[in-house]
Design a protein around this motif. Structure first.
Motif, PDB file in Angstrom:
ATOM      1  N   GLU A 176     -28.008  24.375 -15.384  1.00 32.40           N
ATOM      2  CA  GLU A 176     -28.295  25.340 -14.343  1.00 32.40           C
ATOM      3  C   GLU A 176     -29.118  26.503 -14.910  1.00 32.40           C
ATOM      4  N   SER A 177     -29.888  27.117 -14.051  1.00 25.57           N
ATOM      5  CA  SER A 177     -30.638  28.316 -14.426  1.00 25.57           C
ATOM      6  C   SER A 177     -30.900  29.141 -13.178  1.00 25.57           C
ATOM      7  N   GLY A 178     -31.295  30.379 -13.400  1.00 21.79           N
ATOM      8  CA  GLY A 178     -31.674  31.240 -12.287  1.00 21.79           C
ATOM      9  C   GLY A 178     -30.677  32.316 -11.927  1.00 21.79           C
ATOM     10  N   GLY A 179     -29.538  32.323 -12.596  1.00 22.04           N
ATOM     11  CA  GLY A 179     -28.547  33.345 -12.304  1.00 22.04           C
ATOM     12  C   GLY A 179     -28.975  34.708 -12.815  1.00 22.04           C
ATOM     13  N   GLY A 180     -28.231  35.724 -12.415  1.00 19.59           N
ATOM     14  CA  GLY A 180     -28.536  37.071 -12.878  1.00 19.59           C
ATOM     15  C   GLY A 180     -27.842  38.111 -12.027  1.00 19.59           C
ATOM     16  N   LEU A 181     -28.274  39.333 -12.198  1.00 21.88           N
ATOM     17  CA  LEU A 181     -27.730  40.454 -11.443  1.00 21.88           C
ATOM     18  C   LEU A 181     -28.671  40.765 -10.282  1.00 21.88           C
ATOM     19  N   VAL A 182     -28.134  40.776  -9.072  1.00 18.10           N
ATOM     20  CA  VAL A 182     -28.924  41.085  -7.890  1.00 18.10           C
ATOM     21  C   VAL A 182     -28.164  42.089  -7.039  1.00 18.10           C
TER      22      VAL A 182
END
Length: 122
Positions: free
Chosen positions: A6-12
């Motif tokens: 998986e990829s693309g996570g973060g703080l939003v």
């Protein structure tokens, strides 16, 4: 053996949109992929699934209208498109692969990714 990443996570921020990707190391064009979320202190929650063969999707009522799953078989990737994110969407997001969506509905999943963290906070 299939490996998922998986990829693309973060703080939003609340109200933002985010797209997560799940790429398989091997071809899974005849199987199905699903997305799950594990929020702190809560049980793992299913977010939907997609047939890699024909693109048919299934979603729980809890995310209908906000989350969408798509796939690109040419690069063995499934995507989770999330809109209007809320703080309660915070958690670790996982993808998983199975022979079919029926297997997914029965909880029979062959492969899991390592997860990607999504944090929704202002």
């Amino acid at each position: 053996q299939v490996q998922l990443e998986e990829s693309g996570g973060g703080l939003v921020q609340p109200g933002d949109s985010l797209r997560l990707s799940c790429t398989a190391s091997g071809a899974i064009s005849r199987g199905a992929m699903a997305w799950f979320r594990q929020a702190p202190g809560k049980e793992r929650e299913g977010l939907g699934s997609i047939s890699m063969n024909d693109g048919v999707t299934e979603y729980p009522d809890s995310v209908k209208g906000r989350f969408t799953i798509t796939r690109d078989n040419t690069i063995h990737t499934a995507y989770l498109h999330m809109t209007n994110l809320k703080p309660e969407d915070t958690g670790v997001y996982y993808c998983a692969a199975a022979p079919s969506q029926r297997h997914i509905s029965l909880g029979v999943l062959d492969y899991w990714g390592q997860g990607t963290q999504v944090t929704v906070a202002s």
